[in-house]
Motif scaffolding. Sequence first.
Motif, PDB file in Angstrom:
ATOM      1  N   PHE A  66       0.821  -1.212   0.000  1.00  0.00           N
ATOM      2  CA  PHE A  66       0.000   0.000   0.000  1.00  0.00           C
ATOM      3  C   PHE A  66       0.854   1.260   0.000  1.00  0.00           C
ATOM      4  N   ASP A  67       1.864   1.312   0.867  1.00  0.00           N
ATOM      5  CA  ASP A  67       2.716   2.499   0.933  1.00  0.00           C
ATOM      6  C   ASP A  67       3.427   2.742  -0.400  1.00  0.00           C
ATOM      7  N   PHE A  68       3.823   1.649  -1.058  1.00  0.00           N
ATOM      8  CA  PHE A  68       4.472   1.774  -2.374  1.00  0.00           C
ATOM      9  C   PHE A  68       3.511   2.397  -3.381  1.00  0.00           C
ATOM     10  N   GLN A  69       2.246   1.962  -3.374  1.00  0.00           N
ATOM     11  CA  GLN A  69       1.263   2.504  -4.301  1.00  0.00           C
ATOM     12  C   GLN A  69       0.997   3.987  -4.032  1.00  0.00           C
ATOM     13  N   ILE A  70       0.963   4.368  -2.767  1.00  0.00           N
ATOM     14  CA  ILE A  70       0.741   5.771  -2.430  1.00  0.00           C
ATOM     15  C   ILE A  70       1.894   6.627  -2.938  1.00  0.00           C
ATOM     16  N   GLU A  71       3.113   6.117  -2.797  1.00  0.00           N
ATOM     17  CA  GLU A  71       4.272   6.859  -3.299  1.00  0.00           C
ATOM     18  C   GLU A  71       4.218   6.982  -4.818  1.00  0.00           C
ATOM     19  N   LYS A  72       3.776   5.892  -5.493  1.00  0.00           N
ATOM     20  CA  LYS A  72       3.637   5.929  -6.950  1.00  0.00           C
ATOM     21  C   LYS A  72       2.594   6.962  -7.367  1.00  0.00           C
ATOM     22  N   LEU A  73       1.492   7.015  -6.627  1.00  0.00           N
ATOM     23  CA  LEU A  73       0.452   7.995  -6.924  1.00  0.00           C
ATOM     24  C   LEU A  73       0.979   9.407  -6.707  1.00  0.00           C
ATOM     25  N   TYR A  74       1.737   9.561  -5.643  1.00  0.00           N
ATOM     26  CA  TYR A  74       2.345  10.851  -5.316  1.00  0.00           C
ATOM     27  C   TYR A  74       3.245  11.324  -6.463  1.00  0.00           C
ATOM     28  N   ASP A  75       4.050  10.405  -6.999  1.00  0.00           N
ATOM     29  CA  ASP A  75       4.964  10.751  -8.085  1.00  0.00           C
ATOM     30  C   ASP A  75       4.238  10.957  -9.416  1.00  0.00           C
ATOM     31  N   TYR A  76       3.093  10.305  -9.562  1.00  0.00           N
ATOM     32  CA  TYR A  76       2.369  10.347 -10.837  1.00  0.00           C
ATOM     33  C   TYR A  76       1.840  11.742 -11.155  1.00  0.00           C
ATOM     34  N   ILE A  77       1.457  12.488 -10.129  1.00  0.00           N
ATOM     35  CA  ILE A  77       0.788  13.769 -10.347  1.00  0.00           C
ATOM     36  C   ILE A  77       1.832  14.845 -10.657  1.00  0.00           C
ATOM     37  N   ASP A  78       2.145  14.971 -11.942  1.00  0.00           N
ATOM     38  CA  ASP A  78       3.131  15.972 -12.344  1.00  0.00           C
ATOM     39  C   ASP A  78       2.601  16.921 -13.410  1.00  0.00           C
ATOM     40  N   LYS A  79       1.313  16.750 -13.776  1.00  0.00           N
ATOM     41  CA  LYS A  79       0.681  17.623 -14.759  1.00  0.00           C
ATOM     42  C   LYS A  79      -0.741  17.939 -14.296  1.00  0.00           C
ATOM     43  N   PRO A  80      -1.269  19.103 -14.688  1.00  0.00           N
ATOM     44  CA  PRO A  80      -2.630  19.468 -14.258  1.00  0.00           C
ATOM     45  C   PRO A  80      -3.689  18.443 -14.639  1.00  0.00           C
ATOM     46  N   GLU A  81      -3.602  17.871 -15.861  1.00  0.00           N
ATOM     47  CA  GLU A  81      -4.631  16.922 -16.282  1.00  0.00           C
ATOM     48  C   GLU A  81      -4.571  15.630 -15.465  1.00  0.00           C
ATOM     49  N   LYS A  82      -3.376  15.210 -15.075  1.00  0.00           N
ATOM     50  CA  LYS A  82      -3.255  14.031 -14.210  1.00  0.00           C
ATOM     51  C   LYS A  82      -3.834  14.320 -12.828  1.00  0.00           C
ATOM     52  N   ALA A  83      -3.501  15.499 -12.298  1.00  0.00           N
ATOM     53  CA  ALA A  83      -4.015  15.877 -10.984  1.00  0.00           C
ATOM     54  C   ALA A  83      -5.529  15.938 -10.988  1.00  0.00           C
ATOM     55  N   SER A  84      -6.092  16.522 -12.042  1.00  0.00           N
ATOM     56  CA  SER A  84      -7.548  16.641 -12.140  1.00  0.00           C
ATOM     57  C   SER A  84      -8.208  15.272 -12.188  1.00  0.00           C
ATOM     58  N   TYR A  85      -7.625  14.345 -12.940  1.00  0.00           N
ATOM     59  CA  TYR A  85      -8.191  13.002 -13.081  1.00  0.00           C
ATOM     60  C   TYR A  85      -8.184  12.267 -11.741  1.00  0.00           C
ATOM     61  N   VAL A  86      -7.043  12.303 -11.064  1.00  0.00           N
ATOM     62  CA  VAL A  86      -6.912  11.586  -9.797  1.00  0.00           C
ATOM     63  C   VAL A  86      -7.868  12.152  -8.754  1.00  0.00           C
ATOM     64  N   VAL A  87      -7.905  13.459  -8.625  1.00  0.00           N
ATOM     65  CA  VAL A  87      -8.789  14.083  -7.635  1.00  0.00           C
ATOM     66  C   VAL A  87     -10.251  13.811  -7.964  1.00  0.00           C
ATOM     67  N   SER A  88     -10.590  13.813  -9.257  1.00  0.00           N
ATOM     68  CA  SER A  88     -11.972  13.529  -9.653  1.00  0.00           C
ATOM     69  C   SER A  88     -12.384  12.125  -9.235  1.00  0.00           C
ATOM     70  N   MET A  89     -11.452  11.169  -9.310  1.00  0.00           N
ATOM     71  CA  MET A  89     -11.755   9.807  -8.879  1.00  0.00           C
ATOM     72  C   MET A  89     -12.068   9.774  -7.381  1.00  0.00           C
ATOM     73  N   PHE A  90     -11.257  10.465  -6.591  1.00  0.00           N
ATOM     74  CA  PHE A  90     -11.512  10.500  -5.157  1.00  0.00           C
ATOM     75  C   PHE A  90     -12.846  11.192  -4.862  1.00  0.00           C
ATOM     76  N   ARG A  91     -13.118  12.251  -5.563  1.00  0.00           N
ATOM     77  CA  ARG A  91     -14.380  12.965  -5.360  1.00  0.00           C
ATOM     78  C   ARG A  91     -15.562  12.058  -5.684  1.00  0.00           C
ATOM     79  N   GLU A  92     -15.493  11.367  -6.825  1.00  0.00           N
ATOM     80  CA  GLU A  92     -16.598  10.498  -7.228  1.00  0.00           C
ATOM     81  C   GLU A  92     -16.772   9.340  -6.258  1.00  0.00           C
ATOM     82  N   SER A  93     -15.678   8.825  -5.717  1.00  0.00           N
ATOM     83  CA  SER A  93     -15.794   7.708  -4.778  1.00  0.00           C
ATOM     84  C   SER A  93     -16.529   8.135  -3.517  1.00  0.00           C
ATOM     85  N   LEU A  94     -16.313   9.370  -3.080  1.00  0.00           N
ATOM     86  CA  LEU A  94     -16.986   9.860  -1.877  1.00  0.00           C
ATOM     87  C   LEU A  94     -18.460  10.140  -2.122  1.00  0.00           C
TER      88      LEU A  94
END
Length: 231
Positions: A66-94
């Motif tokens: 799990f910690d490895f995946q969180i670090e990978k997610l942390y590193d993945y967000i390096d562009k606005p469109e990636k950030a928007s996609y990831v945050v939208s997933m969390f928003r939709e899950s809630l």
Amino acid sequence: MGDSLRKLPERIKDFCNLSKGNVGGAIEAVASEVVPFLGAVRPVIEETDKIRLSHLLVGLKHGNDFDFQIEKLYDYIDKPEKASYVVSMFRESLMSSSHIVNTIMGIQLSKMIGGNSDITQEDLIIYDALISFNDFDAKNYKLIYELTQNDPFRTDDGICINDASLRQLPNYDGLMVTVSKSEKVGLLTYLPAATYDEGEMKAMATGSFYLINKFSKIFYDMICEAFTICE
């Protein structure tokens, strides 16, 4: 990148790092800074939100540490469109009450961070399907896909879902709701007529046919994986 985007990976990391104590407090503390919309729902973040988010995180873990995946997610967000996609997933899950769908959201994020690729049309189609589907749709889609593979209606363009083969099923109305959603988001392609082989001759059929396209199999595999995780 602006200040907000530079802060976002750290906020996402904090948001995901649920193993360090106060889950509800962690969500509430960072939500309003990650997406302003979430600030409006802070009063209603409660135990159900933890359950919804936990399904996404189980999918995100995806057989890895799990910690490895969180670090990978942390590193993945390096562009606005990636950030928007990831945050939208969390928003939709809630906002979702569909546990299977939330698990697929996590699987999708795991796939994306594993490849570290930019957002593609496939990713957007998967996202549109996930925000349109509920758990009944996931079950229906799995049934429809498997039924079609077992008894395919094969046209010149590929394998089709034939409306007539579904009509005999007791939950036909629900299945067609799912088919309609699938077509709308791009998982299935509607054909008003289809040409197919009949012996050595070509025959033309008219009616309601839905072509299984390249995104159909991708989504089906994710549904199967989510069902396995949720068992």
